[in-house]
Design an enzyme around this catalytic site. Structure first.
Site, short mmCIF file in Angstrom:
data_model
loop_
_atom_site.label_atom_id
_atom_site.label_comp_id
_atom_site.label_asym_id
_atom_site.label_seq_id
_atom_site.Cartn_x
_atom_site.Cartn_y
_atom_site.Cartn_z
CD GLU A 1 -2.59 1.71 0.37
OE1 GLU A 1 -3.62 1.07 0.13
OE2 GLU A 1 -2.25 2.73 -0.31
CD GLN B 1 -12.93 5.61 -0.95
OE1 GLN B 1 -13.66 5.53 -1.92
NE2 GLN B 1 -11.82 4.90 -0.84
CB CYS C 1 -21.37 4.61 -3.06
SG CYS C 1 -22.84 4.90 -2.08
CG ASP D 1 -14.88 -0.38 -4.66
OD1 ASP D 1 -15.84 -0.99 -4.15
OD2 ASP D 1 -14.64 0.82 -4.42
CE LYS E 1 -17.00 -2.65 -9.45
NZ LYS E 1 -16.43 -3.93 -9.06
CB THR E 2 -21.05 -0.46 -1.00
OG1 THR E 2 -21.40 -1.84 -0.81
CG2 THR E 2 -22.03 0.17 -1.96
CB ALA E 3 -17.43 0.59 2.72
CB ALA E 4 -22.16 -2.15 2.82
CB CYS F 1 -26.71 2.25 -1.62
SG CYS F 1 -26.32 3.84 -2.31
#
Ligand code: FAD
Length: 410
Positions: free
Chosen positions: A38, A46, A164, A297, A305-308, A340
């Site tokens: 990284e 985000q 999102c 993602d 495509k979400t953090a969830a 979302c």
């Protein structure tokens, strides 16, 4: 000769998905040898940027030093991955280092392709052009919302896939709510110009969103793609079914087209159509390389495509990658869950939660939260609970409500 090192598990990307997956693996095997590649010094929450653009959060609340979220037991390699050689189980980094692995997890996110809209990148941050898709610009969204008195405000949404998918309209609803609060909404022409042919991809949530579109007096324009921006002239060009249309604006909230990271798209790991990491949609294992997984993602899976989604995927990849390390088959399956939270007004959210093929996957019974309706409790979840769960649960390997489902693959 290039430097060569080896780690049992190599994870590319220390974003939401990469850190959560590393932590989930270390919960199961605390002495596991994991390296995380990284290059960034900071890690971002985000989902908080919508709230920054709406004047609810301060931007710094969404950023923490990367060092503070790296699991202590993992080795942080502060470089970017440049190319993959999966036949040899190795990754080459941007400084030429060759990194060998037993199992690889690919999680470098999605690329924001600002460059695919003529003039957009140069226009951002001045002349009323903004985007909640960048940490440094989300505060400018709020500045514009606060200062606009009249004129035309355009909110654009590019073609799918984007992370999102609700975020372009969330920015708009929060802006409209603030303009109502100041009593000036009637003086502002608000337009939602969406490249898609529908307001939102899962039909159950559309009626509630339509009510807000009507009540705010938003001009909804479908099948319209932003192709060029001239900041100083305050003009945007949209490709429509009838040809190109040039429109003047006083404020433009632009969302960039989004594509697979180039080094993934150029690699043998890529799905030939989309360029994303070509994984099985249930096991998240690569379809050609059994010791490679994709998460977040960057994966080719057809979920939101979400953090969830990353929160749900990370434990599944952890379990299946550990199985691969033991030369076993994948044991856990992903159902496509993504979420979302649509901020339809300050204090209320339509909480979209769904999986593959648009199947509704609510986390709560209807009597607690009916996700298809605007709810105060959903707002509290987004504004209070979820950021805390993100930093203290998901990134630390606590799998609250996302314990892996052992499916058919078991
Ligand atoms: P990221 O979190 O983007 O992390 C990718 C990481 O990979 C980064 O740290 C990057 O530096 C690193 N990287 C990139 N290239 C390389 C390389 N070559 N080598 C090594 N590392 C590399 N999600 C929700 O669940 N709910 C929401 O309400 C929500 N709202 C959002 C609103 C906005 C405005 C935005 C922008 C996003 C929103 N999201 C939301 C989406 C969510 O933030 C992403 O889906 C999530 O962050 C994906 O995690 P990821 O790890 O795949 O990617």
């Amino acid at each position: 000769m290039a430097n060569r090192i080896h780690h049992k598990i190599v994870i590319i990307g220390g974003g939401s998905a990469g850190i959560a997956t590393a932590s989930s693996m270390l919960k199961r095997r605390p002495s596991l040898d994991i390296a995380i590649v990284e290059p960034a010094e900071d890690h971002y929450y985000q989902p908080g940027w919508t709230m920054v653009g709406g004047g609810i959060f301060e931007a710094p609340a969404t950023r923490r030093p990367m060092a503070s979220v790296m699991p202590k037991a993992a080795t942080w390699i502060r470089e970017a991955a440049a190319s993959f050689q999966p036949e040899d189980s190795q990754v080459t980094l941007s400084d030429g280092t060759v990194l060998g692995y037993d199992v690889l997890v690919v999680a470098p996110g999605i690329r924001l392709a600002w460059d695919r809209v003529d003039g957009l990148e140069q226009a951002l941050g001045t002349n009323g052009v903004t985007s909640n898709y960048r940490y440094d610009l989300a505060p400018y969204t709020w500045e514009l919302v606060r200062n606009l008195k009249s004129g035309r405000a355009i909110f654009s949404q590019p073609p799918m896939p984007i992370k999102c998918a609700g975020a372009p309209q969330k920015a708009m609803y929060l802006a409209c709510d603030a303009w109502i609060e100041r009593g000036i909404l009637a003086d502002i022409d608000v337009e939602f110009r969406n490249a898609s042919g529908v307001l939102f991809g899962v039909k159950e949530y559309v009626p509630a969103l339509r009510d807000y579109i009507e009540n705010y007096g938003i001009d909804l324009k479908l099948n319209q793609t932003l192709v060029a921006v001239d900041g100083p002239a305050r003009q945007a060009v949209f490709r429509t079914e009838a040809g190109e249309e040039t429109v003047e604006f006083d404020m433009l909230h632009a969302v960039p087209p989004q594509v697979a990271p180039q080094f993934v798209a150029d690699s043998p790991l890529a799905n030939t159509e989309s360029g994303f990491v070509d994984v099985d949609k249930f096991t998240l294992r690569h379809v050609r390389y059994p010791n490679v997984f994709g998460v977040g993602d960057a994966g080719s899976t057809p979920n939101a495509k979400t953090a969830a989604a990353a929160r749900k995927q990370a434990p599944i990849v952890a379990v299946n990658a550990l199985a691969a390390l033991d030369a076993k088959q994948p044991v856990a399956e992903y159902d496509g869950y993504g979420s979302c939270p649509l901020t339809v007004e300050r204090g209320k959210i339509v909480l979209a939660e769904f999986g593959y093929d648009g199947k509704l996957l609510p986390s709560f019974p209807k009597w607690v939260i009916d996700g298809t309706k605007p709810r105060k409790l959903s707002w509290l979840l987004k504004s209070e609970a979820l950021p805390w769960i993100y930093w203290n649960g998901m990134l630390k390997g606590h799998e609250w409500m996302v314990k892996p489902h052992m499916g058919k693959a078991a």
